[in-house]
Design an enzyme around this catalytic site. Structure first.
Site, PDB file in Angstrom:
ATOM      1  N   TYR A 104       0.861  -1.181   0.000  1.00  0.00           N
ATOM      2  CA  TYR A 104       0.000   0.000   0.000  1.00  0.00           C
ATOM      3  C   TYR A 104       0.897   1.229   0.000  1.00  0.00           C
ATOM      4  O   TYR A 104       1.580   1.524   0.984  1.00  0.00           O
ATOM      5  CB  TYR A 104      -0.911  -0.036   1.226  1.00  0.00           C
ATOM      6  CG  TYR A 104      -1.958   1.049   1.312  1.00  0.00           C
ATOM      7  CD1 TYR A 104      -2.163   1.965   0.290  1.00  0.00           C
ATOM      8  CD2 TYR A 104      -2.769   1.158   2.443  1.00  0.00           C
ATOM      9  CE1 TYR A 104      -3.125   2.953   0.379  1.00  0.00           C
ATOM     10  CE2 TYR A 104      -3.740   2.138   2.546  1.00  0.00           C
ATOM     11  CZ  TYR A 104      -3.906   3.043   1.519  1.00  0.00           C
ATOM     12  OH  TYR A 104      -4.861   4.028   1.624  1.00  0.00           O
TER      13      TYR A 104
ATOM     14  N   LYS B 289      -1.601  -1.194  -4.081  1.00  0.00           N
ATOM     15  CA  LYS B 289      -2.516  -0.068  -4.161  1.00  0.00           C
ATOM     16  C   LYS B 289      -1.657   1.188  -4.162  1.00  0.00           C
ATOM     17  O   LYS B 289      -0.872   1.411  -3.223  1.00  0.00           O
ATOM     18  CB  LYS B 289      -3.495  -0.022  -2.989  1.00  0.00           C
ATOM     19  CG  LYS B 289      -4.390   1.228  -3.033  1.00  0.00           C
ATOM     20  CD  LYS B 289      -5.307   1.361  -1.838  1.00  0.00           C
ATOM     21  CE  LYS B 289      -6.125   2.663  -1.937  1.00  0.00           C
ATOM     22  NZ  LYS B 289      -7.000   2.868  -0.767  1.00  0.00           N
TER      23      LYS B 289
END
Length: 304
Positions: free
Chosen positions: A140, A170
């Site tokens: 992330y 992400k």
């Protein structure tokens, strides 16, 4: 059910009860609704979920409640990052033992100016400590919040060391050029932009879909945009999605999303947040709800 690392995964907003605890019943209701509206899965315990305002026990309880309500584990992608490697290991093992699709891993965000060697050691130690409960990990990357992040050279190093574990990312940097570089550099790496703004451009470059906060209120439209990014009317739908995203950004996405959910569900409890985050004031909320993009959205929702 097979795991699909593509499409729309929603970082599910967390409702709180009047006493301040997590309203697990409302959370499960909301998660099921998102899946019915076309979301591929639920990226619970993310930034929009206020996960870093929850205790370790609360985060485990959220995972258990969602799975216990019958949401398929293959459609659940919890955030398990923490500044504490022990907490990150505990949450990651818990999610993996429950059969979740994988985990989203923040870097240890409290510490700044951390070297790639330090971040590599954090991930390597976590993977080793998970033992037989090693999940599929999506890194992330959110430098606007965490300040530190996953450099492209570090992604390469992690991918080389753990090719079956480090399977995606992400990217909430907002840097489309960087996202395109990641896509071009790492084939078969599931990259999810953290915003639907510019999504057609990134889908054409090979993005897997999106993990976006706006999916909490606009799941059907964003899922349709991902599925039909080459359609003739995709440009118009991109403009609509971007306009809504821009409206949320003005007052902050998390309190704005909760304000809109309170209107959709006719439930003022949705506006509750944990300090230091605060709900929108009356003037801000009125301004948000009067925005054309938000008014158009609310017109598409019927009461639950």
């Amino acid at each position: 059910m097979p795991v699909i690392l593509g499409g729309l995964w929603v970082p599910t907003a967390t409702p709180f009860s009047p006493s301040g605890g997590v309203n697990l019943e409302r959370l499960v209701f909301h998660g099921r609704r998102l899946l019915e509206q076309g979301a591929t899965g639920l990226a619970i315990l993310g930034t929009t979920s206020e996960a870093n305002s929850l205790t370790l026990d609360e985060r485990r309880a959220v995972i258990d409640a969602v799975l216990g309500a019958g949401v398929p584990a293959a459609r659940v992608l919890p955030g398990t990052g923490s500044a504490s490697i022990a907490d990150a290991i505990t949450l990651t093992r818990h999610a993996t033992a429950a059969g979740c699709a994988g985990v989203l891993l923040l870097p240890p965000f409290y510490y700044k100016n951390i070297s790639d060697d330090g971040l590599f050691a954090f991930v390597a130690n976590l993977i080793e400590a998970c033992g037989s409960f090693v999940p599929r990990i999506l890194l992330y990357h959110i430098p606007p919040q965490a300040v530190i992040g996953w450099s492209i050279s570090l992604i390469d190093r992690l991918r080389s060391a753990f090719p079956d574990v480090i399977v995606g990312m992400k990217d909430s940097s907002g840097d489309r050029a960087r996202i395109k570089t990641v896509l071009a550099t790492f084939p078969n790496f599931a990259v999810f932009p953290g915003s639907e703004s510019g999504l057609i451009e990134l889908m054409n470059a090979g993005a897997a879909g999106s993990i976006t906060a706006t999916g909490n209120i606009n799941a059907r439209a964003v899922a349709d945009l991902i599925a039909g990014f080459r359609d003739a009317d995709a440009g118009r739908r991109q403009e609509d999605a971007t306009a809504l995203r821009d409206a949320l950004q003005k007052h902050g996405p998390i309190p704005s999303i909760k304000a809109i959910l309170s209107e959709i569900d006719r439930d003022p409890g949705w506006r509750t947040m944990r300090p230091p985050l605060m709900a929108l004031g009356d003037e801000q909320r009125t301004e948000l709800l009067a925005t054309p993009a938000v008014r158009a959205l609310l017109a598409t929702h019927s009461s639950p």
